[in-house]
Design a protein around this motif. Structure first.
Motif, PDB file in Angstrom:
ATOM      1  N   CYS A   1       0.818  -1.216   0.000  1.00  0.00           N
ATOM      2  CA  CYS A   1       0.000   0.000   0.000  1.00  0.00           C
ATOM      3  C   CYS A   1       0.851   1.265   0.000  1.00  0.00           C
ATOM      4  N   ASP A   2       1.907   1.295   0.799  1.00  0.00           N
ATOM      5  CA  ASP A   2       2.763   2.484   0.822  1.00  0.00           C
ATOM      6  C   ASP A   2       3.386   2.721  -0.548  1.00  0.00           C
ATOM      7  N   ALA A   3       3.942   1.668  -1.144  1.00  0.00           N
ATOM      8  CA  ALA A   3       4.585   1.815  -2.454  1.00  0.00           C
ATOM      9  C   ALA A   3       3.580   2.169  -3.537  1.00  0.00           C
ATOM     10  N   THR A   4       2.416   1.531  -3.534  1.00  0.00           N
ATOM     11  CA  THR A   4       1.412   1.760  -4.575  1.00  0.00           C
ATOM     12  C   THR A   4       0.790   3.150  -4.460  1.00  0.00           C
ATOM     13  N   PHE A   5       0.380   3.522  -3.247  1.00  0.00           N
ATOM     14  CA  PHE A   5      -0.211   4.847  -3.051  1.00  0.00           C
ATOM     15  C   PHE A   5       0.782   5.948  -3.401  1.00  0.00           C
ATOM     16  N   THR A   6       2.044   5.753  -3.013  1.00  0.00           N
ATOM     17  CA  THR A   6       3.066   6.759  -3.303  1.00  0.00           C
ATOM     18  C   THR A   6       3.323   6.873  -4.795  1.00  0.00           C
TER      19      THR A   6
END
Length: 343
Positions: free
Chosen positions: A248-253
């Protein structure tokens, strides 16, 4: 008893081997020099993740010669890991262009899926052939994404190692409960060898994982996830939950940077965990928070998913919304603090 002794030896050997790799990296100037996009402030040797690679290859070979896995599984894991590891090792020493790395990771993933498909034939009739190739392409993309995901998120002391230990610890338990002895052993060895690496990587880090370690771990989890799905032992939804902080952190960013018309493919400090470090959260505190999130939240959610498959959609939506809320709050707090500083 013998099993515990072997694991203790692996732990000690992992600590020792990572120490040797640290000396090697210092002697060859394989150093991660801090820059404006780095989360660390002290030049730190990298490439210590090669220790974990060695033990993953060893346990995979052991499982094969003990007749716990077939030649197809051996090749799916072994050949892919070797390609990814060599690419990462070279990149840690001398920069490899992104296009070349992406191509090699794609080849490794395709080779792995080829052998997995030879082992677990999903569709055999000609009517379903197109759907089969769509699934194969999706599986390749999944593994390549996890390789890059781990590479993106390996930027804070202990962060990638803790994610690895927590994910592999739960997967080892679930594989064991499903009677998948080989996958259980591989997961356990990943846990123990990464604990040995973490001895050097715990904040303040004396050694970084490097691409050789982070990319191989992303690849290995991708392959284990597909094996878990194909053997009905651990569903892909469970792997998503276990890796949801990274995913989620990588995708949202990534989506955020694309929406802002930024050069998303360049190195940056926009991830939520990097924002927290910029806001003054220490690497050690961040590591402890991450451990707590895994044990208190993600492990129970994964277990519920394993026991109550009818709740899959509800749990996935809850997990994604929770991660999105945390990510957004961190990003907003960071931007507010920057405005206050600038004013």
């Amino acid at each position: 008893m013998i099993f515990i002794i072997v694991l203790a030896l692996i732990l000690l050997l992992s600590i020792f081997t990572t120490g040797l790799l640290r000396k090697y990296a210092l002697s060859r100037s394989v150093i991660d020099i801090p820059n404006e996009r780095s989360s660390h402030t002290v030049p730190t040797p990298r490439g210590g993740g090669a220790t974990i690679v060695i033990f993953i290859l060893w346990v995979t070979g052991y499982c094969f010669f003990s007749d716990l896995i077939t030649i197809n599984i051996l090749l799916a894991l072994g050949l892919g890991i070797i390609i990814v590891a060599i690419t990462g090792w070279v990149d840690d020493h001398k920069h490899v262009p992104a296009f070349i790395r992406a191509m090699l990771y794609g080849i490794a993933s395709t080779v792995s899926i080829y052998y997995l498909d030879s082992e677990y034939i999903i569709f055999s009739s000609s009517q379903e052939l197109v759907f089969k190739y769509v699934l194969i392409a999706a599986a390749v993309i999944l593994i390549v994404w996890l390789i890059n995901l781990y590479n993106f998120m390996d930027g804070t002391d202990g962060f990638a190692a803790i994610q690895t230990i927590c994910t592999a610890a739960m997967s080892s338990f679930l594989f064991y409960s499903a009677g998948q002895e080989a996958m259980f052993l591989i997961s356990v060895v990943i846990v123990v060898s990464t604990c040995g690496f973490l001895y050097w990587n715990w904040p303040p880090a004396k050694m970084f994982m490097g691409d050789v370690g982070s990319c191989v771990l992303g690849f290995s989890f991708g392959v284990l996830a597909i094996i878990g799905e194909m053997t009905n032992s651990i569903s892909l939804s469970i792997w998503f939950v276990l890796l949801s902080v990274f995913i989620c952190d990588a995708t949202f960013t990534l989506l955020y940077r694309i929406a802002r018309h930024e050069k998303w493919y360049e190195a940056h400090k926009s991830h939520a965990y990097q924002r927290l470090v910029s806001l003054g959260v220490s690497h050690k505190k961040l590591a402890l928070i991450f451990i707590a999130i895994n044990i208190i939240l993600l492990w129970p959610l994964a277990w519920i998913l394993h026991q109550q498959k009818m709740l899959t959609l509800h749990i996935l939506v809850f997990d994604i919304l929770l991660m999105a809320t945390i990510w957004a709050k961190i990003q907003m707090h960071f931007h507010r603090s920057r405005k206050i500083v600038n004013n």
